[in-house]
Design an enzyme around this catalytic site. Structure first.
Site, mmCIF file in Angstrom:
data_model
loop_
_atom_site.group_PDB
_atom_site.id
_atom_site.type_symbol
_atom_site.label_atom_id
_atom_site.label_comp_id
_atom_site.label_asym_id
_atom_site.label_seq_id
_atom_site.Cartn_x
_atom_site.Cartn_y
_atom_site.Cartn_z
ATOM 1 N N SER A 32 63.575 26.857 -42.085
ATOM 2 C CA SER A 32 63.160 28.221 -41.812
ATOM 3 C C SER A 32 64.100 29.224 -42.457
ATOM 4 O O SER A 32 65.206 28.891 -42.876
ATOM 5 C CB SER A 32 63.114 28.462 -40.298
ATOM 6 O OG SER A 32 64.425 28.376 -39.760
ATOM 7 N N LYS A 49 61.883 34.455 -37.165
ATOM 8 C CA LYS A 49 62.170 33.111 -37.651
ATOM 9 C C LYS A 49 60.918 32.582 -38.343
ATOM 10 O O LYS A 49 59.940 32.210 -37.692
ATOM 11 C CB LYS A 49 62.570 32.228 -36.467
ATOM 12 C CG LYS A 49 63.118 30.873 -36.822
ATOM 13 C CD LYS A 49 63.607 30.199 -35.525
ATOM 14 C CE LYS A 49 64.261 28.874 -35.785
ATOM 15 N NZ LYS A 49 64.770 28.262 -34.523
ATOM 16 N N ASP A 142 71.958 20.371 -25.997
ATOM 17 C CA ASP A 142 72.735 20.761 -27.183
ATOM 18 C C ASP A 142 73.513 22.038 -26.904
ATOM 19 O O ASP A 142 73.566 22.945 -27.733
ATOM 20 C CB ASP A 142 71.820 20.946 -28.392
ATOM 21 C CG ASP A 142 72.607 20.995 -29.705
ATOM 22 O OD1 ASP A 142 73.757 20.518 -29.710
ATOM 23 O OD2 ASP A 142 72.081 21.504 -30.700
#
Length: 711
Positions: A32, A49, A142
Site C-alpha cells: 500500500s 491507505k 503485534d
C-alpha cells in the site's frame, strides 16, 4: 490556506478519492501507499491507505477485511478511528484518522527514556484500549511501539492502538498457536511455538513499559534464536544502573508482566488494577474502559487527529512480511527480522482419490497451488495413504518378495485459527521426557508476487519442534556400518550410512542427523531432475514435496538445538563432526540450511506451474522412491556382472541411500498421514540394504585387491 493549497494540489494532480483531495505521500508499505488527504468540504485531514488488491493473496485479503471489521466495530479514543472505506477498480482505500505525533517508537527515539509519569500516562491509555479489545475477545498479537500512534508530539499525547492485521477474535479461555508479532516484544511462548492466549499481549505491554522507562528493550539478541535464549536463561529482570529512581510499583509491574511462564504472569484484571495504574488523576481509566459500539456502515462521521505515517512499517499492517521495521528510526532497537513458522503437512495438501488403474491411492490437488489460480493462499498438499505397491519389485534370489507398505491414515488437520501462520498438531510420536516435543506440521504460504527468498528470509527461522534430538557423546552408527570408513569406491558420492541404530531410529547426534537428511535430499533430488527431464512434471512435483519436508526437518533440528542450551549443542557437534555442513560455527549452520530450503521452495514453485488441473492425480512419492531404489539396485547388479564396478558401486550406494531414507527418515517427516512401516516391511528393507551393502563391500574388497595401495 493549507486547505486551499491541498485542494489545488489535488486539482493539479487529478487525485481525488471519494470526498477527499489527495496530497503528499506520507508512507508506503509492501502492499500500500499512504497519502495525506483532506475532506473537500469539511477540510478534515485524514490518512488514506491505498491498497492494491491485486498484490494481495487470498489470505492477506482476509487479514485486511479482518482489520476493517475490527476497526469498524470499535469506537474508542485509544483505538485508531476507521472513517471510511472507498473502493476503486483494483484498489481499496481506507480512510483513517491522522495522527500527527507519529508512533511511539519515534517518540522514544527522539526522547529516549521518559519520566515515569509520562510512561504511566501512556500505559493508562494502552490499558484502556486493551480493555476494549479484551471485552471483545480480541488479541492484538503485534503490540509494539511502531503500532502505538500518538495524536501529538508531546507528553500529553493521546495514544491509539493501530495495525490490527494480526489481531484475531479469541473466545474466552481459548488458545491460539499462530506465530505473529515482533521478536523484541514477542512473548516467549509464541517464539517457542507453544499455545498462547491473551496473556501474550501482556508480555508485549511489559516490554513496551520497560522500554519507556529505560530507553531500551528488556531482552536483546543478535538473532531471534539468541533473543529467545537470553529470555529463557534469564532468572530475573535487570534494570539499567541509571534507573535507580524508578518506583517500586513500576519495577513490580514490569517484572510481573515479563514473567516467562504465562501462568505466573499477571492476569488482565490484575494488570488493570495494578498500583502503578491506580492513579486516575492523569487518565480516567474507568470512564474510558468500554466506549465501543458497532457501526452500521463503513462511514463514521467526525474525525480526530490521528496517524502521522511519515515512515510506515513495511508490513503496513498486513501479516506477511513481519517486523521488517524498515520504517523505524535509524538505530531503532527493532532491527532484526521477524521469523515465522509454517503450517501443515510438508508444504502442500493433496486429498486421496481412488485410482482406477493402479493399486496406489493416487492423490488430487485439493488446494489450488500457485500457477493454477495464482491465489497464492496457504496451500496444503497432503499425502493421504502412503502405500507402496507390489509392482517392479527388486527380487534377488536370496531375498523375500516385497509387499506393500502399510500406513496409518489420519484425518485432515483441524481448521486453523489463523490461516497465515498456524501450527497444528502433527502425528503422535512416543518421545522421552527430555525431548523438545513432538513434531508439528507446517505450511508454505507461497506468494506469486513475491520471491520465495524474501519470504524465507523473514519467516523460516522459527520452526516447529523436530523429532526428538538428544546430544550424544559419540556417533550412533548404523547397524549397516559406514561406507566412508570402509574406503568406499570412487563415485559413491552418497557417503556415510551411519544413519540409524539397531532400532532403526535416526541418529541422536544432531549434526550426523542433518548430514543424513542432506544426503537423502540430494539422492531424491536426482529423481526429481530425472522426471523433470522426461516431462513427468507431476511426478517430479510430488517427489519435490518430500524434499521440502526433509529440509524442514533439518531446520527443526537446527532450531531446536540452537535454543535448547543443553550440553552437546550444535556448536560442539560442529567442532566434532563438522564435515559437509559448516565450518564457521552454529551461527552459520542455519543460514546454510535456509539457503538449501529456499532453493527447493523455488524448484517446487517452478514444478507447480506444470500442474494443469485441480483434478490432477498426485502420484505417491514414497512408492516412486521405493521403485527407483529397487531399479537402481537391479541396474547396479547388471553393471557389476558386466564388469563396470565403479558405476555399479554408484548405483548400489544411491539405492541404499533411498532405502535407508524410507526405512528411517521418512517415518519422522511431517506427512499426512504419516508413513508407517510394518515389522515385515522393515525387515525386508533391512534385507535389501544388507544385500546391497554386501555387494558394495565386495566391490571395495575387489578394488583393493586389484589396486593395492602403495606402501
Amino acid at each position: 490556506m493549507a486547505q486551499s493549497s491541498l485542494v489545488a494540489a489535488a486539482g493539479r494532480s487529478g487525485r481525488v478519492i471519494g470526498d477527499y483531495a489527495v496530497g503528499r505521500q506520507i508512507g508506503s508499505g509492501s502492499f500500500s501507499v499512504v497519502w495525506e488527504g483532506r475532506h473537500l468540504v469539511h477540510g478534515t485531514v485524514v490518512a488514506i491507505k491505498e491498497i492494491a488488491m491485486a498484490r494481495l493473496n487470498k489470505k492477506l485479503q482476509e487479514s485486511l477485511m479482518s482489520e476493517i471489521i475490527i476497526l469498524r466495530k470499535i469506537n474508542h479514543p485509544n483505538i485508531i478511528r476507521f472513517i471510511d472505506m472507498i473502493e476503486a477498480p483494483g484498489k481499496i482505500n481506507l480512510v483513517l484518522e491522522y495522527c500527527k505525533g507519529g508512533d511511539l517508537s519515534m517518540y522514544i527515539h527522539k526522547h529516549g527514556s521518559v519520566p515515569e509519569a509520562t510512561a504511566k500516562h501512556f500505559m493508562l491509555q494502552l490499558a484502556a484500549g486493551l480493555q476494549v479489545l479484551r471485552d471483545n475477545n480480541i488479541i492484538h498479537r503485534d503490540l509494539k511501539p511502531q503500532n502505538l500512534l500518538l495524536s501529538t508530539d508531546d507528553n500529553d499525547a493521546a495514544l491509539k492502538i493501530a495495525d490490527f492485521g494480526f489481531a484475531r477474535s479469541l473466545q474466552p479461555r481459548g488458545l491460539a498457536e499462530t506465530l505473529c508479532g515482533s521478536p523484541l516484544y514477542m512473548a516467549p511462548e509464541i517464539m517457542q511455538l507453544q499455545k498462547y492466549d491473551a496473556k501474550a499481549d501482556l508480555w508485549s505491554v511489559g516490554a513496551i513499559l520497560f522500554q519507556l522507562v529505560t530507553g531500551r528493550t528488556p531482552f536483546t539478541g543478535n538473532s531471534q534464536i539468541q533473543l529467545l535464549q537470553n529470555i529463557i536463561r534469564s532468572t530475573e529482570l535487570h534494570f539499567p544502573a541509571d534507573c535507580r529512581d524508578l518506583s517500586t510499583d513500576c519495577k513490580d509491574l514490569c517484572q510481573k508482566l515479563l514473567r516467562r511462564n504465562p501462568v505466573e504472569r499477571l492476569t488482565f484484571e490484575e494488570f488493570f488494577h495494578h498500583p502503578f495504574l491506580s492513579d486516575k488523576q492523569s487518565y480516567d481509566f474507568t470512564r474510558s474502559r468500554l466506549d465501543s459500539r458497532t457501526m452500521n456502515d463503513f462511514h463514521s462521521s467526525g474525525s480526530s487527529p490521528s496517524r502521522n505515517i511519515e515512515e510506515i512499517s513495511q508490513e503496513d499492517g498486513l501479516p506477511f512480511f513481519l517486523d521488517d521495521d524498515s520504517s523505524g528510526p535509524e538505530g531503532s532497537p527493532s532491527s532484526f527480522k521477524h521469523t515465522s513458522p509454517m503450517k501443515s503437512s510438508y508444504g502442500f495438501s493433496v486429498e486421496r482419490r481412488e485410482a482406477a488403474l493402479s493399486p496406489l491411492k493416487n492423490m488430487d490437488l485439493s488446494s489450488r497451488y500457485s500457477r493454477v489460480s495464482h491465489r497464492a493462499e496457504t496451500n496444503n498438499f497432503k499425502f493421504e495413504g502412503h502405500r507402496l505397491s507390489d509392482r517392479s519389485q527388486f527380487k534377488p534370489s536370496s531375498l523375500p518378495d516385497s509387499r506393500s507398505f502399510s500406513t496409518q491414515g489420519r484425518g485432515d488437520s483441524p481448521d486453523s485459527m489463523d490461516q497465515d501462520y498456524v501450527l497444528i498438531s502433527g502425528p503422535p510420536v512416543d518421545i522421552p521426557s527430555s525431548s523438545s516435543g513432538s513434531p508439528k506440521p507446517f505450511n508454505y504460504p507461497f506468494k506469486s508476487h513475491s520471491p520465495p527468498v524474501e519470504f524465507i528470509k523473514r519467516n523460516v527461522t522459527n520452526l516447529t519442534a523436530p523429532m526428538p534430538i538428544a546430544s550424544a557423546t559419540g556417533n550412533n552408527l548404523s547397524r549397516f556400518g559406514s561406507l566412508e570408513s570402509q574406503n568406499c569406491i570412487p563415485g559413491t558420492s552418497h557417503g556415510s550410512l551411519d544413519l540409524v541404530d539397531a532400532f532403526e531410529q535416526p541418529s541422536t547426534n544432531s549434526l550426523t542427523r542433518i548430514r543424513s537428511l542432506q544426503k537423502c535430499a540430494a539422492a531424491i533430488a536426482e529423481l526429481v531432475h530425472e522426471r523433470g527431464e522426461n516431462g513427468k512434471h507431476l511426478e517430479a512435483f510430488s517427489i519435490q514435496l518430500v524434499i521440502l519436508a526433509i529440509w524442514n526437518q533439518a531446520l527443526h533440528i537446527c532450531h531446536t538445538q540452537a535454543v535448547s542450551g543443553i550440553e552437546g549443542s550444535l556448536l560442539q557437534d560442529i567442532n566434532r563432526v563438522g564435515r559437509n555442513i559448516s565450518h564457521g560455527g552454529s551461527e552459520k549452520l542455519l543460514p546454510q540450511i535456509q539457503k538449501e530450503f529456499v532453493q527447493e521452495v523455488e524448484r517446487a514453485e517452478e514444478l507447480a506451474k506444470f500442474v494443469e488441473s485441480d483434478n490432477a492425480k498426485m502420484p505417491d512419492a514414497m512408492e516412486m522412491i521405493l521403485q527407483a531404489a529397487l531399479a537402481l539396485g537391479i541396474s547396479g547388479g547388471v553393471d557389476e556382472v558386466m564388469g563396470d564396478a565403479e558405476n555399479a558401486g554408484n548405483l548400489y550406494s544411491k539405492a541404499v541411500r533411498l532405502l535407508v531414507f524410507l526405512a528411517v527418515e521418512a517415518q519422522t517427516l511431517i506427512l499426512n498421514p504419516p508413513l508407517t512401516l510394518t515389522n515385515s516391511v522393515r525387515y525386508r528393507l533391512r534385507t535389501y540394504i544388507d544385500s546391497l551393502i554386501t555387494r558394495l563391500k565386495h566391490l571395495q574388497s575387489h578394488r583393493r585387491t586389484s589396486y593395492p595401495q602403495k606402501q
